[in-house]
Design a protein around this motif. Structure first.
Motif, mmCIF file in Angstrom:
data_model
loop_
_atom_site.group_PDB
_atom_site.id
_atom_site.type_symbol
_atom_site.label_atom_id
_atom_site.label_comp_id
_atom_site.label_asym_id
_atom_site.label_seq_id
_atom_site.Cartn_x
_atom_site.Cartn_y
_atom_site.Cartn_z
ATOM 1 N N MET A 6 33.464 33.249 36.537
ATOM 2 C CA MET A 6 34.780 32.436 37.110
ATOM 3 C C MET A 6 34.358 30.259 37.001
ATOM 4 N N ALA A 7 34.918 29.792 36.766
ATOM 5 C CA ALA A 7 34.918 28.613 37.404
ATOM 6 C C ALA A 7 34.947 28.376 39.411
ATOM 7 N N PRO A 40 43.272 35.442 39.163
ATOM 8 C CA PRO A 40 42.608 36.496 38.076
ATOM 9 C C PRO A 40 41.410 36.578 38.554
ATOM 10 N N ASP A 41 40.350 36.067 39.713
ATOM 11 C CA ASP A 41 39.561 36.473 40.159
ATOM 12 C C ASP A 41 39.351 37.593 41.195
ATOM 13 N N ILE A 42 40.881 37.993 41.756
ATOM 14 C CA ILE A 42 40.927 39.164 42.533
ATOM 15 C C ILE A 42 40.458 40.317 42.015
ATOM 16 N N GLY A 86 37.192 45.376 34.988
ATOM 17 C CA GLY A 86 36.133 44.847 35.670
ATOM 18 C C GLY A 86 36.136 43.346 35.381
ATOM 19 N N HIS A 87 35.269 42.963 36.161
ATOM 20 C CA HIS A 87 35.705 41.497 36.148
ATOM 21 C C HIS A 87 35.332 40.438 35.190
ATOM 22 N N ARG A 88 36.511 39.623 34.889
ATOM 23 C CA ARG A 88 36.867 38.665 34.002
ATOM 24 C C ARG A 88 37.611 39.653 32.437
ATOM 25 N N GLY A 89 38.559 41.333 33.377
ATOM 26 C CA GLY A 89 38.541 41.510 32.047
ATOM 27 C C GLY A 89 40.432 41.578 32.036
ATOM 28 N N THR A 129 43.040 41.234 34.439
ATOM 29 C CA THR A 129 43.701 40.216 35.251
ATOM 30 C C THR A 129 43.256 39.032 34.585
ATOM 31 N N HIS A 130 42.295 39.199 33.262
ATOM 32 C CA HIS A 130 42.093 37.700 32.657
ATOM 33 C C HIS A 130 42.866 38.093 31.293
ATOM 34 N N SER A 131 44.048 38.611 30.871
ATOM 35 C CA SER A 131 43.669 39.045 29.702
ATOM 36 C C SER A 131 45.238 37.898 30.056
ATOM 37 N N SER A 151 45.111 29.863 31.839
ATOM 38 C CA SER A 151 43.667 28.647 32.061
ATOM 39 C C SER A 151 42.654 28.956 32.783
ATOM 40 N N HIS A 152 42.870 29.503 33.960
ATOM 41 C CA HIS A 152 41.742 30.251 34.646
ATOM 42 C C HIS A 152 40.953 30.728 33.605
ATOM 43 N N ALA A 153 41.049 31.989 32.596
ATOM 44 C CA ALA A 153 40.334 32.673 31.768
ATOM 45 C C ALA A 153 39.915 31.980 30.624
ATOM 46 N N LEU A 175 39.402 28.340 31.353
ATOM 47 C CA LEU A 175 37.930 28.050 32.032
ATOM 48 C C LEU A 175 36.990 28.927 31.888
ATOM 49 N N ASP A 176 37.286 30.078 32.146
ATOM 50 C CA ASP A 176 35.538 31.592 32.279
ATOM 51 C C ASP A 176 35.084 31.331 30.908
ATOM 52 N N ALA A 177 36.080 31.389 30.068
ATOM 53 C CA ALA A 177 35.517 31.051 28.594
ATOM 54 C C ALA A 177 34.537 29.847 28.321
HETATM 55 ZN ZN ZN Z 1 37.654 34.194 36.419
#
Ligand code: ZN
Length: 178
Positions: free
Chosen positions: A1-2, A37-39, A55-58, A60-62, A95-97, A99-101
């Motif tokens: 995450m950012a 998404p970071d939930i 899992g994390h960045r899975g 909910t980041h899609s 936008s969350h995903a 930034l994470d990428a």
């Molecule tokens: Zn994230």
């Protein structure tokens, strides 16, 4: 995450720029959607590995999740503005995903889950990855994250908001004199 600050600022900026009616509810929902998404860090507590699709960045980041989430919110809250709710909330969530990428650490982002579980990073990754958990955030690492986000997220958002304000002022002045 950012960090939550970086994500929320992007959500707010999208709402401010795209929503001509400046709806407060949409602004708040956009900020929540950009953080939500970071939930999936809760998945660690339930024993799911980082690389699991839940899992994390899975999931909910899609992109799939962003469509479903913004679709549901716009149906519930959008009333006569469903389309703009959907557009702003979809962009805020994804936008969350994005930034994470662009962060320096962790695994990549599962943009195409549930269809494909590959994790992706962009080739340009200037944003310091934020620690998971609040206690770790109050550290030298946290300071590095804030500085990096100020530069790569804060400055662009503030410039965009500034020009958005000026163009809005300009168009209202034009309306008054036309
Ligand atoms: Zn994230």
């Amino acid at each position: 995450m950012a960090s939550v600050f970086g994500h929320a600022l992007v959500g707010a900026t999208l709402s401010k720029v795209l929503d001509k009616n400046q709806m407060k509810l949409l602004l708040v929902l956009a900020m929540i959607s950009a953080i939500l998404p970071d939930i999936d860090v809760l998945a660690f507590k339930f024993g799911y590995a980082y690389e699991h699709w839940l899992g994390h960045r899975g999931f909910t980041h899609s992109i799939f999740f962003a469509v479903i989430w913004s679709g549901i919110l716009s149906l519930i809250f959008g009333k006569s503005n469903k389309m703009i709710f959907f557009v702003v909330l979809f962009l805020a969530t994804i936008s969350h995903a994005v930034l994470d990428a662009m962060t320096t650490g962790g695994l990549g982002v599962g943009f195409f889950i549930p269809f494909e579980n590959t994790r992706y990073f962009f080739s340009c990754r200037p944003i310091q990855v934020s620690p998971i958990g609040i206690s770790k955030f109050f550290s030298e690492w946290g300071v590095r994250v804030i500085l990096s986000e100020l530069l790569w997220i804060g400055v662009p958002c503030i410039v965009i908001l500034f020009f958005n304000k000026i163009t809005q002022k300009f168009s209202t002045t034009k309306k008054q004199y036309s």
